[in-house]
Design a protein around this motif. Sequence first.
Motif, short mmCIF file in Angstrom:
data_model
loop_
_atom_site.label_atom_id
_atom_site.label_comp_id
_atom_site.label_asym_id
_atom_site.label_seq_id
_atom_site.Cartn_x
_atom_site.Cartn_y
_atom_site.Cartn_z
N GLU A 210 0.83 -1.20 0.00
CA GLU A 210 0.00 0.00 0.00
C GLU A 210 0.86 1.25 0.00
O GLU A 210 1.87 1.32 0.66
N SER B 145 0.39 5.30 0.68
CA SER B 145 -0.47 6.36 1.21
C SER B 145 -1.64 5.84 2.05
O SER B 145 -2.06 6.52 2.97
N ARG C 130 0.81 -5.70 10.16
CA ARG C 130 1.52 -4.44 9.95
C ARG C 130 1.97 -3.84 11.29
O ARG C 130 3.08 -3.32 11.40
N HIS D 278 4.10 12.74 5.94
CA HIS D 278 4.26 12.70 4.48
C HIS D 278 2.95 12.76 3.71
O HIS D 278 2.89 12.39 2.55
N ASN E 283 11.73 18.21 0.79
CA ASN E 283 12.42 17.00 0.32
C ASN E 283 13.55 17.32 -0.66
O ASN E 283 13.63 18.44 -1.19
N TYR F 110 -5.57 10.70 -6.67
CA TYR F 110 -5.22 12.11 -6.44
C TYR F 110 -4.08 12.58 -7.35
O TYR F 110 -3.95 13.76 -7.63
N GLU G 284 -0.72 16.26 -3.02
CA GLU G 284 0.61 15.64 -3.05
C GLU G 284 1.48 16.34 -2.01
O GLU G 284 1.72 17.55 -2.10
N SER H 45 4.71 16.30 -1.35
CA SER H 45 5.86 16.95 -1.95
C SER H 45 6.04 16.50 -3.40
O SER H 45 5.99 17.27 -4.34
N GLY H 46 6.26 15.18 -3.56
CA GLY H 46 6.77 14.69 -4.83
C GLY H 46 8.28 14.80 -4.78
O GLY H 46 8.83 15.73 -4.15
O1 B1N Z 1 6.06 10.56 0.47
C1 B1N Z 1 6.95 11.25 -0.41
C2 B1N Z 1 6.28 12.51 -0.96
O2 B1N Z 1 7.14 13.11 -1.90
C3 B1N Z 1 4.94 12.15 -1.61
O3 B1N Z 1 4.28 13.34 -1.97
C4 B1N Z 1 4.09 11.35 -0.63
O4 B1N Z 1 2.90 10.93 -1.28
C5 B1N Z 1 4.85 10.12 -0.15
C6 B1N Z 1 1.81 4.70 3.70
C7 B1N Z 1 3.04 6.28 2.34
N1 B1N Z 1 3.22 9.77 1.73
N2 B1N Z 1 2.73 8.71 2.40
C8 B1N Z 1 3.28 7.63 1.90
C9 B1N Z 1 3.79 5.25 1.84
C10 B1N Z 1 3.58 3.94 2.26
C11 B1N Z 1 2.59 3.68 3.17
O5 B1N Z 1 2.36 2.43 3.57
C12 B1N Z 1 2.04 6.00 3.29
N3 B1N Z 1 4.10 7.98 0.92
C13 B1N Z 1 4.07 9.31 0.82
C14 B1N Z 1 8.21 11.59 0.34
O6 B1N Z 1 7.99 12.60 1.27
#
Ligand code: B1N
Length: 817
Positions: free
Chosen positions: A272, A274, A282, A361, A467, A557, A658, A660-661
């Motif tokens: 997953e 985000s 988990r 994040h 970032n 998104y 978003e 950052s990206g």
């Molecule tokens: O983290 C990146 C950002 O550049 C992105 O915009 C952002 O979407 C990304 C749960 C996430 N946010 N949240 C996650 C990943 C795995 C998970 O199990 C959440 N990834 C981001 C670095 O800052």
Amino acid sequence: MTEQTAPKSPVTTEQFTNEIKEQLKYAQGITVEQATDADIYVAASLAVRRHLVDSWATTQKDMVNGSTKAVGYLSAEFLMGKQLRNALLNLGMLAEFDDAVKALGHDPQLVVDSEYEPGLGNGGLGRLAACFIDSLASLGVPAFGYGIQYKYGIFKQEFDAEGKQVERPDYWLANEEPWGHIDYNRSQKVNFGGQVVEEDGKKVWKPAWSVRAVPVDYMVPGYKSGRVNTLRLWSAKSYDEFDLLTFNKSEYLDAVKPQVEAENISKILYPEDSTPQGKRLRLEQQYFFVAASIHDAIRVFYPGQDKPDLTTFPNKITFQLNDTHPVIGIPELMRVLIDEYGYDWDTAWDITTKTFNYTCHTLLPEALEVWPARLIGELLPRHLEIINEINDHFLEELKGLTRDKERINRMRIVTEGDDPQVRMAYLATAGGSHVNGVAELHSQLLKDVTLRDFSDLFPKKFTNVTNGVTPRRFIRLANPRLSNLITEGLGTDKWLSDLDLLQGLVPLADDPEFVKKFAEVKHANKVAFANFAKDRYGFEANPDTMFNTMVKRLHEYKRQSLKILALIARYAAIKNGTINVDDVLPRTVFFGAKAAPGYYMAKLTIQLINNVARVVNNDPDVKGKLAVHFPANYNVRLAQHLIPATELDEQISQAGKEASGTGNMKFALNGALTVGTLDGANVEIREKVGADNFFLFGMTVDEVEDLYEKGYDPAKYYEADPRLKMAIDMISNGAFSDGDRNTYAPLVADWLTKDYFMTLADFTSYADIQYEIEDLYRDQDAWNRKAILNVANTGYFSSDRSIEDYLERIWHTGPLA
Ligand code: B1N
């Protein structure tokens, strides 16, 4: 004269050739004649590793003996990418490696290709962690990356005959993996379950089962710092001996069950991105690696001490929580201090809050982790007690700060009711010294919206660290042609450790000679990518078309759907003669994206993109004008090939979504122009490169908010722009599903009735800016000038700068003396 400051190789080609031979003979038992590319890869990696060992040892020694506080970067994901060439670069051995491998009769590229990429991350968050540990080592800051050595990384993506995503297990450890060093003698015991009892007035946790956390160490070499840090990834092993009793009853499979269950904890990375799935496993993973890491840090910094003075712990190490995934570390450190070392609550709380900091994040509410108290109680009963106590203390503290009862209630770490929930982002905010977002806009929205109550009452806790990405991997290794041109233009290669020096290229954007060379580099990269794509994926990409790329996780998104709708609209317009074929600027569009396996809409979007590609690429009417390619299994390696060849990058998320990206930074640094919304770090990229050198479109955060407020009706936009109507109608009518009208009906229905991320509302502005983009592209000199200005002005987005910001604003430490 060009000043070369790159590290000098510790070996000659001849010496390195001999070292490879030694490894082949003594470590692998293979003769040079028998050796395959994969064997040479293993031998060369082991030989390279040996050159890092001394600096690794001195770095650790200096860290433990000195007074410089270390950084512990706690992250459930580290998306490292391949290791060999990165290590060679940092040792100054790239040329010696190539020559030695050739001397042994092998092709260096094929040897490097034998390395299997470790996919221990989902996307941006995991790759950021990898960039950060690279920069920490390069800046000479003592640091540990702490995470999990998943047996299966992110799934391998394939597409079936219908263009649907199929997930295959990524068994990356199937072959010899020369980088990780398993250290059984430094393992840690991690307990679970059971209950809490009182003994002599003290709380005692009587766990029900334990897992052995075994560290697997990866060296993290700094570029030119002479320092080598450690990435310590924990692997779960069982303590239970083979159950002889069961075995004697010849219930053979039952006998190994406890081992299998224990080892499940580090078996697989959650795919997953985000949106965390509320799964018991988990939480087990999170506690597993965090508990092992905290105990490990105490072992490292207080060697052999039975009664260490842990009030000094925050001077030894600062733990950065990479999102909420490691937040269970806060109650764990409290438990260790109180139950294991006998500190009182206040002292333990003081140590804990000084030790932790939290990076958020996301802005998506569904992505903020919340754990049912009941589940925590089952797995970690003592931690639940501590969390409840933290909550009580926190509510007391709040009463001293505000009289607003509603606000206090909103800020509860543990919610009330029959089925209380623990909000991990709140726990992290209360239990650490600082909270940061990952781009200016994101940090502002955290303060104004997501964590507003907290920022009102604790304004000093909140800060931003935008970032960054490592220029070593994403410019030097990925794009050697551009790297050479930059070095030539600046007269030095120092920019690799001081990326602001790229500013020196600004005047060269007006030097026709330099512009020509830049154009040649980009074209050569496009040709190289076309060859790679032909070889690896079997498709033909024409390097004399514009290379336009959208690569990132598939998420609503992020709006891959906006790109595909605009592309279909363009396709339709060419076919029905709305635009003259001769006026069409030839374009090749590349997609790369994995969808979470359970994310239905994302997977349907993947299917749609693949079928649009199939139809468009086989239609003689648009041949030479429009092509669409979707190479499967986008990963760090593909990024390193595709980014340098890209001319136009897509960063088209809905404003305010978003965080950052980081792809956006990699593309700009490699001389692509961005078409993007005012979202995440796009805002800062546009500020740095100048509004003239960025294709901006779409609604702002405020406009998005207003529209939600007013009531959003996507159908209105469908009716208003005939291009959009045409594109959606084609999909509905089965143009990309062999006439079947049902295949994409769920997507179409969502767009027309919900469209939560307002793809339709931004369509017109996105479709319109394409004309501007194409007009500029027709003037190649003007385009390249802007592309050079993108490179020159984005040095700020080096992860070295991000780390310097963390050092100054949050960690308050620095390089080893
Ligand atoms: O983290 C990146 C950002 O550049 C992105 O915009 C952002 O979407 C990304 C749960 C996430 N946010 N949240 C996650 C990943 C795995 C998970 O199990 C959440 N990834 C981001 C670095 O800052």
